[in-house]
Design a protein around this motif. Structure first.
Motif, PDB file in Angstrom:
ATOM      1  N   ILE A 158       0.798  -1.242   0.158  1.00 38.21           N
ATOM      2  CA  ILE A 158       0.085   0.435   0.140  1.00 38.21           C
ATOM      3  C   ILE A 158       1.137   1.345  -0.236  1.00 38.21           C
ATOM      4  CG2 ILE A 158      -1.871   1.448   1.525  1.00 38.21           C
ATOM      5  CD1 ILE A 158      -2.391  -1.349   2.567  1.00 38.21           C
ATOM      6  N   ALA A 159       0.796   1.910  -0.750  1.00 40.74           N
ATOM      7  CA  ALA A 159       1.074   3.492  -0.925  1.00 40.74           C
ATOM      8  C   ALA A 159       1.044   4.958  -0.397  1.00 40.74           C
ATOM      9  CB  ALA A 159       1.567   3.466  -3.052  1.00 40.74           C
ATOM     10  N   ASN A 160      -0.040   4.112  -0.749  1.00 39.15           N
ATOM     11  CA  ASN A 160      -0.806   5.873  -0.166  1.00 39.15           C
ATOM     12  C   ASN A 160      -3.082   4.743   0.233  1.00 39.15           C
ATOM     13  OD1 ASN A 160       1.055   7.628  -0.463  1.00 39.15           O
ATOM     14  ND2 ASN A 160       0.543   6.866  -3.172  1.00 39.15           N
ATOM     15  N   ALA A 161      -3.196   6.063   1.276  1.00 42.90           N
ATOM     16  CA  ALA A 161      -4.635   5.498   1.143  1.00 42.90           C
ATOM     17  C   ALA A 161      -5.083   7.222   0.726  1.00 42.90           C
ATOM     18  CB  ALA A 161      -4.987   5.939   2.647  1.00 42.90           C
ATOM     19  N   GLN A 162      -6.606   7.296   0.642  1.00 39.68           N
ATOM     20  CA  GLN A 162      -7.472   8.957   1.185  1.00 39.68           C
ATOM     21  C   GLN A 162      -8.132   9.395   1.261  1.00 39.68           C
ATOM     22  OE1 GLN A 162      -9.076   9.456  -3.929  1.00 39.68           O
ATOM     23  NE2 GLN A 162     -11.056  10.282  -2.558  1.00 39.68           N
ATOM     24  N   PHE A 163      -8.411   9.873   1.414  1.00 35.61           N
ATOM     25  CA  PHE A 163      -9.412  10.824   1.958  1.00 35.61           C
ATOM     26  C   PHE A 163      -9.888  12.506   0.850  1.00 35.61           C
ATOM     27  CE2 PHE A 163      -9.351  10.372   6.718  1.00 35.61           C
ATOM     28  CZ  PHE A 163     -10.174   9.764   6.671  1.00 35.61           C
ATOM     29  N   TRP A 164     -11.270  12.792   1.083  1.00 32.51           N
ATOM     30  CA  TRP A 164     -11.533  13.274  -0.332  1.00 32.51           C
ATOM     31  C   TRP A 164     -11.779  14.927   1.184  1.00 32.51           C
ATOM     32  CZ3 TRP A 164     -11.800  12.769  -4.143  1.00 32.51           C
ATOM     33  CH2 TRP A 164     -12.608  11.167  -5.580  1.00 32.51           C
ATOM     34  N   VAL A 165     -11.443  15.766   1.137  1.00 31.70           N
ATOM     35  CA  VAL A 165     -11.335  16.883   1.957  1.00 31.70           C
ATOM     36  C   VAL A 165     -12.179  18.605   0.552  1.00 31.70           C
ATOM     37  CG1 VAL A 165      -9.606  16.327   2.578  1.00 31.70           C
ATOM     38  CG2 VAL A 165      -9.567  18.063   1.211  1.00 31.70           C
ATOM     39  N   HIS A 166     -13.109  18.667   1.441  1.00 33.10           N
ATOM     40  CA  HIS A 166     -13.247  20.179   0.800  1.00 33.10           C
ATOM     41  C   HIS A 166     -12.292  21.701   0.287  1.00 33.10           C
ATOM     42  CE1 HIS A 166     -16.435  18.647   3.330  1.00 33.10           C
ATOM     43  NE2 HIS A 166     -17.042  18.313   2.139  1.00 33.10           N
ATOM     44  N   LYS A 190       0.252  21.685  11.108  1.00 32.33           N
ATOM     45  CA  LYS A 190       0.357  21.985  12.268  1.00 32.33           C
ATOM     46  C   LYS A 190      -0.450  21.422  13.727  1.00 32.33           C
ATOM     47  CE  LYS A 190       0.704  26.056   9.640  1.00 32.33           C
ATOM     48  NZ  LYS A 190       0.416  27.980   9.159  1.00 32.33           N
ATOM     49  N   LYS A 191      -1.570  20.868  13.161  1.00 31.58           N
ATOM     50  CA  LYS A 191      -2.024  20.451  14.617  1.00 31.58           C
ATOM     51  C   LYS A 191      -2.136  18.725  14.499  1.00 31.58           C
ATOM     52  CE  LYS A 191      -6.101  23.474  14.302  1.00 31.58           C
ATOM     53  NZ  LYS A 191      -7.504  23.194  14.934  1.00 31.58           N
ATOM     54  N   LEU A 192      -1.468  17.611  13.581  1.00 34.55           N
ATOM     55  CA  LEU A 192      -1.212  16.513  13.750  1.00 34.55           C
ATOM     56  C   LEU A 192       0.065  16.356  13.984  1.00 34.55           C
ATOM     57  CD1 LEU A 192      -3.827  14.095  12.081  1.00 34.55           C
ATOM     58  CD2 LEU A 192      -3.913  15.133  14.646  1.00 34.55           C
ATOM     59  N   GLY A 193       1.205  17.296  13.349  1.00 36.62           N
ATOM     60  CA  GLY A 193       2.336  17.741  12.924  1.00 36.62           C
ATOM     61  C   GLY A 193       3.085  16.825  11.880  1.00 36.62           C
ATOM     62  N   TRP A 194       2.251  16.153  11.119  1.00 34.74           N
ATOM     63  CA  TRP A 194       2.758  15.156  10.105  1.00 34.74           C
ATOM     64  C   TRP A 194       3.126  15.768   8.385  1.00 34.74           C
ATOM     65  CZ3 TRP A 194      -1.541  11.339   8.216  1.00 34.74           C
ATOM     66  CH2 TRP A 194      -2.379  10.912   9.510  1.00 34.74           C
ATOM     67  N   GLU A 195       4.658  15.331   8.212  1.00 35.37           N
ATOM     68  CA  GLU A 195       4.760  16.038   7.434  1.00 35.37           C
ATOM     69  C   GLU A 195       4.119  15.867   6.104  1.00 35.37           C
ATOM     70  OE1 GLU A 195       9.066  13.462   7.521  1.00 35.37           O
ATOM     71  OE2 GLU A 195       7.896  12.299   6.566  1.00 35.37           O
ATOM     72  N   VAL A 196       4.947  16.602   4.803  1.00 36.67           N
ATOM     73  CA  VAL A 196       4.043  16.892   3.724  1.00 36.67           C
ATOM     74  C   VAL A 196       5.302  15.629   2.537  1.00 36.67           C
ATOM     75  CG1 VAL A 196       4.079  17.823   0.969  1.00 36.67           C
ATOM     76  CG2 VAL A 196       3.967  18.990   3.681  1.00 36.67           C
ATOM     77  N   ARG A 197       4.670  14.752   2.105  1.00 34.93           N
ATOM     78  CA  ARG A 197       5.382  13.934   1.166  1.00 34.93           C
ATOM     79  C   ARG A 197       5.459  14.382  -0.096  1.00 34.93           C
ATOM     80  NH1 ARG A 197       4.964   8.101   3.382  1.00 34.93           N
ATOM     81  NH2 ARG A 197       5.451   8.524   5.363  1.00 34.93           N
ATOM     82  N   ALA A 198       4.217  14.786  -0.514  1.00 38.45           N
ATOM     83  CA  ALA A 198       3.937  15.641  -2.073  1.00 38.45           C
ATOM     84  C   ALA A 198       3.381  16.096  -2.177  1.00 38.45           C
ATOM     85  CB  ALA A 198       3.742  14.514  -2.896  1.00 38.45           C
ATOM     86  N   ASP A 199       4.028  18.050  -2.978  1.00 36.73           N
ATOM     87  CA  ASP A 199       2.769  18.480  -3.588  1.00 36.73           C
ATOM     88  C   ASP A 199       3.143  18.837  -4.159  1.00 36.73           C
ATOM     89  OD1 ASP A 199       1.377  20.755  -3.403  1.00 36.73           O
ATOM     90  OD2 ASP A 199       1.737  21.866  -1.048  1.00 36.73           O
ATOM     91  N   PHE A 243      -5.225  20.013 -11.541  1.00 36.40           N
ATOM     92  CA  PHE A 243      -4.866  19.687 -10.536  1.00 36.40           C
ATOM     93  C   PHE A 243      -3.212  18.993  -9.494  1.00 36.40           C
ATOM     94  CE2 PHE A 243      -3.717  14.846  -9.014  1.00 36.40           C
ATOM     95  CZ  PHE A 243      -4.969  14.945  -8.384  1.00 36.40           C
ATOM     96  N   ARG A 244      -4.222  19.339  -8.007  1.00 32.93           N
ATOM     97  CA  ARG A 244      -2.834  19.187  -7.100  1.00 32.93           C
ATOM     98  C   ARG A 244      -2.502  17.860  -6.039  1.00 32.93           C
ATOM     99  NH1 ARG A 244      -3.116  22.574  -1.996  1.00 32.93           N
ATOM    100  NH2 ARG A 244      -1.432  22.809  -0.617  1.00 32.93           N
ATOM    101  N   TRP A 245      -1.374  17.115  -6.937  1.00 34.78           N
ATOM    102  CA  TRP A 245      -1.391  16.093  -5.303  1.00 34.78           C
ATOM    103  C   TRP A 245      -1.023  16.196  -4.697  1.00 34.78           C
ATOM    104  CZ3 TRP A 245      -2.856  11.135  -6.172  1.00 34.78           C
ATOM    105  CH2 TRP A 245      -2.284  10.039  -5.353  1.00 34.78           C
ATOM    106  N   LEU A 246      -1.274  15.495  -3.366  1.00 29.46           N
ATOM    107  CA  LEU A 246      -1.052  16.386  -1.694  1.00 29.46           C
ATOM    108  C   LEU A 246      -1.309  15.371  -0.980  1.00 29.46           C
ATOM    109  CD1 LEU A 246      -0.324  18.705  -0.165  1.00 29.46           C
ATOM    110  CD2 LEU A 246      -2.408  19.492   0.747  1.00 29.46           C
ATOM    111  N   LEU A 276      -4.419  13.713   0.327  1.00 29.87           N
ATOM    112  CA  LEU A 276      -5.770  14.990   0.038  1.00 29.87           C
ATOM    113  C   LEU A 276      -6.382  14.633  -0.904  1.00 29.87           C
ATOM    114  CD1 LEU A 276      -3.961  17.069   3.204  1.00 29.87           C
ATOM    115  CD2 LEU A 276      -5.138  14.704   3.915  1.00 29.87           C
ATOM    116  N   MET A 277      -7.711  14.669  -1.105  1.00 27.32           N
ATOM    117  CA  MET A 277      -7.891  15.048  -2.948  1.00 27.32           C
ATOM    118  C   MET A 277      -8.969  15.434  -2.583  1.00 27.32           C
ATOM    119  SD  MET A 277      -7.580  13.738  -6.004  1.00 27.32           S
ATOM    120  CE  MET A 277      -6.212  12.383  -5.737  1.00 27.32           C
ATOM    121  N   PRO A 278      -9.247  16.558  -3.473  1.00 30.62           N
ATOM    122  CA  PRO A 278     -10.302  17.603  -3.431  1.00 30.62           C
ATOM    123  C   PRO A 278     -11.614  17.166  -3.893  1.00 30.62           C
ATOM    124  CG  PRO A 278      -8.517  18.398  -4.837  1.00 30.62           C
ATOM    125  CD  PRO A 278      -8.298  16.695  -4.708  1.00 30.62           C
TER     126      PRO A 278
END
Length: 146
Positions: free
Chosen positions: A7-15, A26-35, A43-46, A60-62
């Protein structure tokens, strides 16, 4: 020889990708792997993930619009996500109470306090789009534990 599949990635739809990015970094303290923005496709791959790991990232898929979904279907999907029907991300920690305290101090609003369950100590919260996230300290399974 067996081909390796992981498994490379999972996805959430975000608004809103920027709002989601702010929450996860900022709140969870995670890092950006791709932007990566692909202008030709609008299209933005985040992708974000907990720091220091090489495991799967969360995309984080719109919520899609045209041409993938018509306006009504896009609005319906956004509404379902806001209600928590977009799926659940299951996170594990070695200390649920400490993680709860740390994330609460950063502004994460939990649905419930850490609670002992038969499988461990568990709590939950949602991201700004409404996606469910469970945080669990896994303990040795005991069906008698309440």
């Amino acid at each position: 020889m067996t081909t390796t599949i992981k498994i490379a990635n999972a996805q959430f739809w975000v608004h809103d990708q920027d709002e989601a990015l702010d929450f996860y970094t900022k709140k969870l303290g995670w890092e950006v792997r791709a932007d990566v923005t692909m202008e030709a496709w609008s299209f933005r791959w985040l992708c974000v993930a907990p720091p220091g790991g090489d495991g799967p990232a969360l995309v984080l898929m719109p919520v899609p619009g045209q041409p993938m979904l018509d306006e009504e279907s896009s609005a319906q999907l956004a509404d379902l996500v806001a209600k928590g029907a977009g799926g659940t991300l299951f996170l594990e920690t070695d200390d649920c109470k400490a993680a709860y305290d740390e994330l609460s101090a950063r502004g994460v609003e939990f649905n419930d306090p850490p609670t002992t369950q038969p499988y461990g100590i568990d709590t939950s919260f949602r991201d700004p789009s409404g996606n469910n996230i469970r945080l669990t300290q896994v303990l040795e399974f005991d069906p008698e534990r309440h």
